[in-house]
Design a protein around this motif. Structure first.
Motif, PDB file in Angstrom:
ATOM      1  N   ARG A 147       0.315   6.928  -6.801  1.00  0.00           N
ATOM      2  CA  ARG A 147      -0.848   7.782  -7.072  1.00  0.00           C
ATOM      3  C   ARG A 147      -0.493   9.250  -6.893  1.00  0.00           C
ATOM      4  N   GLU A 148       0.305   9.539  -5.866  1.00  0.00           N
ATOM      5  CA  GLU A 148       0.723  10.925  -5.647  1.00  0.00           C
ATOM      6  C   GLU A 148       1.568  11.426  -6.806  1.00  0.00           C
ATOM      7  N   GLN A 201       0.422   4.202  -2.780  1.00  0.00           N
ATOM      8  CA  GLN A 201       0.115   5.590  -2.418  1.00  0.00           C
ATOM      9  C   GLN A 201       1.056   6.575  -3.105  1.00  0.00           C
ATOM     10  N   THR A 212       0.816  -1.214   0.000  1.00  0.00           N
ATOM     11  CA  THR A 212       0.000   0.000   0.000  1.00  0.00           C
ATOM     12  C   THR A 212       0.852   1.268   0.000  1.00  0.00           C
TER      13      THR A 212
END
Length: 213
Positions: free
Chosen positions: A205-206, A202, A198
């Motif tokens: 995606r950022e 994350q 995860t």
């Protein structure tokens, strides 16, 4: 390191956040016997040394690195952030063209600098206190040096030597599928999340939502 423009991270604050969040650095030195590497947790002061920054750590007195590499020796410290395998099956475009291959995504910061040995008890005591406060902050009852007998702490401190790395240059790389189209970036992030990575999902995606991406 090989660092294509679409993966290069040039924001100093982003580099500082990464090495602060992942403080275990790989100190690479070159002495009379050749290359060597030590894994050390570092504290970082970005305002020190005229704004270039200063890394601080300690090594066991029995570790020869502090005698093998004199103060002023050039060194490299490598910090690594999130990382993980990316399957081509996670890209939606693979299902259409089959023109995708496996890869590995990761974040890294290379810190170049000059080694400085600090073999004095006051420095080491202050550094250990600082590192302790930093890493115990999330505990319900943070441990502090005063919790242990003073003579025991004194003995432990005599067994370590402080080192500093005066930063001369930082180089950052965040290989997070920025070279892929949006649907493939999103698919790869979803795939990473499905396999339990995860943290990597994350930051992918950022990176995909950052300006200019």
């Amino acid at each position: 390191m090989y660092n294509p423009a679409h993966f290069a991270e040039q924001d100093p604050q982003a580099l500082q956040r990464l090495l602060t969040a992942h403080p275990l650095g790989l100190l690479i030195t070159h002495g009379p016997d050749g290359l060597d590497a030590d894994h050390l947790p570092f504290a970082f002061d970005p305002a020190a040394e005229g704004g270039q920054g200063l890394l601080s750590a300690h090594v066991a007195r029995a570790n020869p690195v502090w005698q093998r590499c004199a103060s002023g020796s050039p060194v490299l410290v490598v910090f690594r952030g999130e990382q993980g395998y990316i399957s081509p099956n996670w890209y939606p475009s693979k299902q259409e063209t089959h023109r995708q291959v496996p890869t590995w995504n990761y974040e890294s910061v290379h810190v170049h600098g000059m080694l400085r040995v600090r073999d004095d008890e006051r420095f080491v005591r202050g550094l250990v206190a600082r590192l302790t406060r930093q890493h115990e902050a999330g505990e319900p009852r943070p441990w502090k040096m005063g919790d242990a007998p003073a003579d025991y702490i004194d003995t432990m401190l005599k067994a370590i030597v402080g080192i500093e790395v005066v930063v001369t240059r930082m180089e950052g790389k965040r290989k997070l599928s920025q070279n892929k189209e949006a649907r493939d970036r999103d698919g790869a992030a979803q795939g990473a999340a499905r396999v339990g990575n995860t943290g990597l999902a994350q930051v992918m995606r950022e990176a995909g939502s950052a300006p200019g991406r």
